[in-house]
Design an enzyme around this catalytic site. Structure first.
Site, mmCIF file in Angstrom:
data_model
loop_
_atom_site.group_PDB
_atom_site.id
_atom_site.type_symbol
_atom_site.label_atom_id
_atom_site.label_comp_id
_atom_site.label_asym_id
_atom_site.label_seq_id
_atom_site.Cartn_x
_atom_site.Cartn_y
_atom_site.Cartn_z
ATOM 1 N N ARG A 22 110.433 41.633 111.200
ATOM 2 C CA ARG A 22 110.747 40.676 110.164
ATOM 3 C C ARG A 22 109.843 40.743 108.964
ATOM 4 N NH1 ARG A 22 109.993 34.353 110.532
ATOM 5 N NH2 ARG A 22 111.216 33.737 108.771
ATOM 6 N N ARG B 108 105.582 41.352 104.098
ATOM 7 C CA ARG B 108 104.925 40.362 103.234
ATOM 8 C C ARG B 108 103.415 40.459 103.177
ATOM 9 N NH1 ARG B 108 107.128 34.374 103.627
ATOM 10 N NH2 ARG B 108 107.302 34.784 105.842
ATOM 11 N N ARG C 177 107.735 43.391 94.993
ATOM 12 C CA ARG C 177 108.453 42.124 94.844
ATOM 13 C C ARG C 177 108.377 41.619 93.406
ATOM 14 N NH1 ARG C 177 107.121 37.461 99.107
ATOM 15 N NH2 ARG C 177 105.137 37.501 98.026
ATOM 16 N N TYR D 212 122.486 28.429 110.075
ATOM 17 C CA TYR D 212 122.347 28.569 108.619
ATOM 18 C C TYR D 212 123.645 28.199 107.902
ATOM 19 C CZ TYR D 212 117.715 30.643 108.858
ATOM 20 O OH TYR D 212 116.378 30.844 109.065
HETATM 21 O O1 1CP Z 1 111.949 35.090 112.290
HETATM 22 C C1 1CP Z 1 112.833 35.359 113.091
HETATM 23 O O2 1CP Z 1 113.082 34.675 114.085
HETATM 24 C C2 1CP Z 1 113.631 36.617 112.864
HETATM 25 C C3 1CP Z 1 115.060 36.391 112.499
HETATM 26 C C4 1CP Z 1 115.205 36.062 111.041
HETATM 27 C C5 1CP Z 1 115.373 34.801 110.467
HETATM 28 C C6 1CP Z 1 115.371 33.474 111.155
HETATM 29 C C7 1CP Z 1 115.261 37.029 110.012
HETATM 30 C C8 1CP Z 1 115.140 38.470 110.242
HETATM 31 N N1 1CP Z 1 115.514 36.364 108.840
HETATM 32 C C9 1CP Z 1 115.561 35.006 109.069
HETATM 33 C C10 1CP Z 1 115.815 33.975 108.034
HETATM 34 C C11 1CP Z 1 114.786 34.039 106.988
HETATM 35 N N2 1CP Z 1 114.795 34.948 105.971
HETATM 36 C C12 1CP Z 1 113.617 33.271 106.863
HETATM 37 C C13 1CP Z 1 113.214 32.126 107.792
HETATM 38 C C14 1CP Z 1 113.406 30.831 107.093
HETATM 39 C C15 1CP Z 1 113.596 29.647 108.016
HETATM 40 O O3 1CP Z 1 112.595 29.232 108.638
HETATM 41 O O4 1CP Z 1 114.726 29.186 108.137
HETATM 42 C C16 1CP Z 1 112.917 33.726 105.719
HETATM 43 C C17 1CP Z 1 111.630 33.225 105.163
HETATM 44 C C18 1CP Z 1 113.685 34.790 105.176
HETATM 45 C C19 1CP Z 1 113.360 35.622 104.002
HETATM 46 C C20 1CP Z 1 112.846 36.961 104.358
HETATM 47 N N3 1CP Z 1 113.527 37.882 105.142
HETATM 48 C C21 1CP Z 1 111.634 37.556 103.941
HETATM 49 C C22 1CP Z 1 110.617 36.902 103.050
HETATM 50 C C23 1CP Z 1 110.952 37.165 101.652
HETATM 51 C C24 1CP Z 1 109.722 37.434 100.889
HETATM 52 O O5 1CP Z 1 109.674 38.452 100.206
HETATM 53 O O6 1CP Z 1 108.779 36.630 100.954
HETATM 54 C C25 1CP Z 1 111.583 38.840 104.474
HETATM 55 C C26 1CP Z 1 110.529 39.886 104.259
HETATM 56 C C27 1CP Z 1 112.774 39.027 105.250
HETATM 57 C C28 1CP Z 1 113.157 40.260 105.956
HETATM 58 C C29 1CP Z 1 113.616 40.140 107.340
HETATM 59 N N4 1CP Z 1 114.182 39.044 107.931
HETATM 60 C C30 1CP Z 1 114.477 39.323 109.244
HETATM 61 C C31 1CP Z 1 114.114 40.676 109.492
HETATM 62 C C32 1CP Z 1 114.258 41.375 110.826
HETATM 63 C C33 1CP Z 1 113.605 41.187 108.284
HETATM 64 C C34 1CP Z 1 113.178 42.609 107.938
HETATM 65 C C35 1CP Z 1 112.265 43.287 108.839
HETATM 66 C C36 1CP Z 1 111.019 43.775 108.218
HETATM 67 O O7 1CP Z 1 110.992 44.280 107.096
HETATM 68 O O8 1CP Z 1 110.032 43.682 108.928
#
Ligand code: 1CP
Length: 329
Positions: free
Chosen positions: A3, A7, A16, A130
């Site tokens: 995930r 960051r 970013r 969601y």
């Molecule tokens: O955390 C988990 O349980 C994993 C499943 C999941 C969830 C719940 C992913 C997979 N995305 C999400 C929703 C989500 N997306 C959230 C959680 C918010 C909440 O609490 O409801 C957030 C903060 C995001 C945004 C996001 N997705 C970011 C941050 C953006 C930033 O630049 O600050 C990032 C980097 C992602 C990428 C992501 N999301 C999930 C995966 C598997 C990945 C990519 C994997 C990787 O690059 O490592």
């Protein structure tokens, strides 16, 4: 390290600034490929995960979304009525997710046989959370209100999501993903009996469909806060259960049975500790898991402020674990 694997990395934060929208970063193939490869170049992990999000396929179903900085997914018109569920389209990934094919193909080409390319999908319950809440939630009161008063609409939504997710997972495999991890992040918010009604049957529905056409692709299931539903996760059809740190590794392996493979389960907070502490926890986890059927990992995504050098130390230690275990026996 799943995930938010980007960051904590300076290289990601720099990128970013150039591409401020998450959808740009994850849907422009060159950018998403670059972000996916940043941790690979720095640490040479055994797995490289696609840079994307679990909500990425939703627009293809007719659910418009955005991913807000620091907040996560936002859905402006949450799904709450029968008419909205009826209006959902079935997923045509070639048409709505062409960038996923390009990204996965490029990742496979780049890492070759030196690492495994992981695709991932959200599970029906978590994507429904969601879609119905419209954003992340602490209480899940809207979707639970639906589940506990008039569940018919919700079951239809979960079924449609399950079929779309199965199509999407197959598309990722056909595009180059060698493992699929399914995130049912919010299923740990359900009581075990409700997990059996609203989460488990739809996890099974996805995994059954994927196994029908792609029987050899390993499937991993992650639920956050899963200690109370581990045995039920074992019945999902997943090949590998991802464990978080709320359960002891020895006990988890006993509860799941020796044949079930596991992933995990260090507290991501361990990476804020001293080197000695990080090393001891890694070795302890490996000892408890035994030397078969275990993917060493954190129990959830790496935390944003994690010192990059501690992430590097995690990988160095993991790679030398055999020698270290002999020394620290
Ligand atoms: O955390 C988990 O349980 C994993 C499943 C999941 C969830 C719940 C992913 C997979 N995305 C999400 C929703 C989500 N997306 C959230 C959680 C918010 C909440 O609490 O409801 C957030 C903060 C995001 C945004 C996001 N997705 C970011 C941050 C953006 C930033 O630049 O600050 C990032 C980097 C992602 C990428 C992501 N999301 C999930 C995966 C598997 C990945 C990519 C994997 C990787 O690059 O490592």
């Amino acid at each position: 390290m799943m995930r938010q694997a980007g960051r904590y990395m300076k290289a990601y934060r720099d990128l970013r600034e150039k591409y401020p929208s998450f959808r740009q970063r994850s849907e422009i193939p060159e950018v998403a490929i670059e972000v996916s490869l940043q941790p690979w170049r720095s640490f040479q992990p055994d797995g490289v995960i696609l840079f994307s999000d679990i909500v990425t396929p939703l627009p293809g179903l007719g659910i418009d979304m955005d991913i807000a900085e620091g907040k996560g997914p936002i859905i402006d018109r949450p799904i709450r009525t029968q008419a909205q569920v009826d209006a959902l389209r079935s997923l045509d990934p070639v048409e709505s997710l062409p960038f996923i094919r390009e990204i996965l193909q490029a990742l496979r080409q780049e890492v070759g046989d030196r690492s495994t390319v992981l695709g991932f999908v959200g599970a029906p319950w978590t994507l429904a959370a969601y879609a119905v809440e419209g954003k992340g939630s602490k209480t899940y009161s809207v979707i639970k209100g639906m589940a506990f008063s008039d569940p018919t609409i919700l079951h239809q939504l979960l079924a449609k999501l399950a079929d779309a997710i199965a199509v999407y997972a197959r598309y990722q495999i056909d595009s180059g993903a060698q493992v699929i991890q399914m995130f049912d992040s919010w299923a740990g918010q359900l009581s075990p009996q409700d997990y059996e009604t609203f989460a488990l049957p739809y996890q099974q529905r996805v995994f059954r469909q994927v196994k029908q056409t792609h029987p050899d692709t390993p499937l991993i299931l992650l639920v956050s806060g899963s200690a109370g539903v581990l045995e039920r996760m074992g019945r999902s059809g997943a090949d590998i259960i991802s464990l978080d740190w709320t359960v002891d590794m020895t006990e988890a392996r006993q509860r799941l049975g020796r044949q079930m493979k596991v992933q995990g389960n260090l507290d991501p907070g361990v990476l804020f500790g001293s080197r000695e502490f990080i090393r001891d926890r890694i070795l302890d986890t490996i000892r408890k898991a035994g030397n078969q059927g275990h993917i060493l990992n954190l129990g959830h995504g790496i935390l944003p402020d994690t010192p990059e050098e501690n992430a590097a130390f995690f990988f160095e230690t993991a790679k030398q674990a055999d020698q270290l275990l002999a020394v620290h026996a």
